[in-house]
Scaffold this motif. Sequence first.
Motif, PDB file in Angstrom:
ATOM      1  N   ARG A 138      -1.859   9.044  12.874  1.00 11.85           N
ATOM      2  CA  ARG A 138      -1.628  10.337  13.996  1.00 11.85           C
ATOM      3  C   ARG A 138       0.330   9.797  13.814  1.00 11.85           C
ATOM      4  O   ARG A 138       0.912   8.735  14.322  1.00 11.85           O
ATOM      5  N   PHE A 139       0.941  11.127  14.049  1.00 11.77           N
ATOM      6  CA  PHE A 139       1.915  11.283  13.804  1.00 11.77           C
ATOM      7  C   PHE A 139       2.107  11.275  16.306  1.00 11.77           C
ATOM      8  O   PHE A 139       1.705  11.882  16.650  1.00 11.77           O
ATOM      9  N   SER A 140       1.949   9.819  16.869  1.00 13.32           N
ATOM     10  CA  SER A 140       1.624   9.849  18.229  1.00 13.32           C
ATOM     11  C   SER A 140       2.492   8.536  18.939  1.00 13.32           C
ATOM     12  O   SER A 140       3.370   7.829  17.583  1.00 13.32           O
ATOM     13  N   GLY A 141       2.946   9.061  19.752  1.00 18.49           N
ATOM     14  CA  GLY A 141       3.842   7.553  20.119  1.00 18.49           C
ATOM     15  C   GLY A 141       3.026   6.515  21.156  1.00 18.49           C
ATOM     16  O   GLY A 141       3.309   6.176  21.724  1.00 18.49           O
ATOM     17  N   TYR A 142       2.118   6.809  21.194  1.00 19.17           N
ATOM     18  CA  TYR A 142       0.553   5.782  21.760  1.00 19.17           C
ATOM     19  C   TYR A 142       0.472   4.197  20.705  1.00 19.17           C
ATOM     20  O   TYR A 142       0.090   4.680  19.530  1.00 19.17           O
ATOM     21  N   TYR A 143       1.020   3.548  21.236  1.00 16.98           N
ATOM     22  CA  TYR A 143       1.016   1.723  20.782  1.00 16.98           C
ATOM     23  C   TYR A 143      -0.981   2.152  19.387  1.00 16.98           C
ATOM     24  O   TYR A 143      -0.952   1.560  18.437  1.00 16.98           O
ATOM     25  N   ARG A 144      -1.838   2.372  20.826  1.00 16.98           N
ATOM     26  CA  ARG A 144      -3.262   1.863  19.825  1.00 16.98           C
ATOM     27  C   ARG A 144      -3.008   3.429  18.529  1.00 16.98           C
ATOM     28  O   ARG A 144      -4.384   3.014  17.916  1.00 16.98           O
ATOM     29  N   ARG A 166       0.548  -1.086   0.086  1.00 14.81           N
ATOM     30  CA  ARG A 166      -0.281  -0.203  -0.186  1.00 14.81           C
ATOM     31  C   ARG A 166       0.833   1.240  -0.361  1.00 14.81           C
ATOM     32  O   ARG A 166       2.039   1.232   0.237  1.00 14.81           O
ATOM     33  N   ALA A 167       0.069   2.523  -0.117  1.00 15.83           N
ATOM     34  CA  ALA A 167       1.076   3.301  -0.053  1.00 15.83           C
ATOM     35  C   ALA A 167       2.069   4.577   0.946  1.00 15.83           C
ATOM     36  O   ALA A 167       1.088   4.030   1.813  1.00 15.83           O
ATOM     37  N   PHE A 168       3.039   3.995   0.896  1.00 17.29           N
ATOM     38  CA  PHE A 168       3.929   4.073   2.236  1.00 17.29           C
ATOM     39  C   PHE A 168       3.845   6.337   2.617  1.00 17.29           C
ATOM     40  O   PHE A 168       3.892   5.937   4.161  1.00 17.29           O
ATOM     41  N   SER A 169       3.828   6.865   1.825  1.00 21.86           N
ATOM     42  CA  SER A 169       3.966   7.980   2.203  1.00 21.86           C
ATOM     43  C   SER A 169       2.906   8.962   3.082  1.00 21.86           C
ATOM     44  O   SER A 169       2.984   9.366   4.032  1.00 21.86           O
ATOM     45  N   PRO A 170       1.505   8.571   3.190  1.00 25.31           N
ATOM     46  CA  PRO A 170       0.410   8.796   3.455  1.00 25.31           C
ATOM     47  C   PRO A 170       0.571   8.903   5.377  1.00 25.31           C
ATOM     48  O   PRO A 170       0.023   9.652   6.361  1.00 25.31           O
ATOM     49  N   TYR A 171       1.861   7.752   5.436  1.00 25.80           N
ATOM     50  CA  TYR A 171       1.192   7.418   6.918  1.00 25.80           C
ATOM     51  C   TYR A 171       2.549   7.452   7.714  1.00 25.80           C
ATOM     52  O   TYR A 171       3.815   7.863   7.397  1.00 25.80           O
ATOM     53  N   ALA A 172       2.368   7.844   9.531  1.00 26.14           N
ATOM     54  CA  ALA A 172       3.233   7.917  10.087  1.00 26.14           C
ATOM     55  C   ALA A 172       4.140   6.696  10.029  1.00 26.14           C
ATOM     56  O   ALA A 172       3.195   5.478  10.638  1.00 26.14           O
ATOM     57  N   MET A 173       4.980   6.459  10.894  1.00 29.27           N
ATOM     58  CA  MET A 173       5.842   5.445  10.880  1.00 29.27           C
ATOM     59  C   MET A 173       6.591   5.730  12.298  1.00 29.27           C
ATOM     60  O   MET A 173       7.835   6.489  12.368  1.00 29.27           O
ATOM     61  N   ALA A 174       6.705   4.806  13.173  1.00 24.82           N
ATOM     62  CA  ALA A 174       7.262   4.606  14.692  1.00 24.82           C
ATOM     63  C   ALA A 174       8.109   2.968  14.299  1.00 24.82           C
ATOM     64  O   ALA A 174       7.931   2.258  13.888  1.00 24.82           O
TER      65      ALA A 174
END
Length: 122
Positions: free
Chosen positions: A101-107, A27-35
């Motif tokens: 979401r750009f987040s530190g929360y695993y959910r 799937r397209a990679f670019s729209p997502y935050a990665m963690a």
Amino acid sequence: QMQLVESGGGLVQPGGSLRLSCLASGRAFSPYAMAWFRQAPGKEREFVATINSSGGSTSYADSVKGRFTISRDTIKNTVHLQMNSLKPEDTAVYYCATGRRFSGYYRDYDNWGQGTQVTVSS
């Protein structure tokens, strides 16, 4: 559905370095935050680092700040975690994940890789 495959884990001595990679496909990679998250035996999964969709913003757990660097290559659909000055307490299975979401929360992350083991020991 996006598939994530981590690589680069291994055994390293304290003070050493490793570079983890996570390749995304399906799937397209670019729209997502990665963690990156990690989980040590008997402990909860914990946030390590995240990078937003453009790569312009990053966030780190206090325990790795100044030692780890997250980056992404949108053309290659890859996110990296450069880990320097490794400590025994960094020993864990490291997972990459994607989320909207750009987040530190695993959910906030809904796609996860299988993980790669990092062991820091002399």
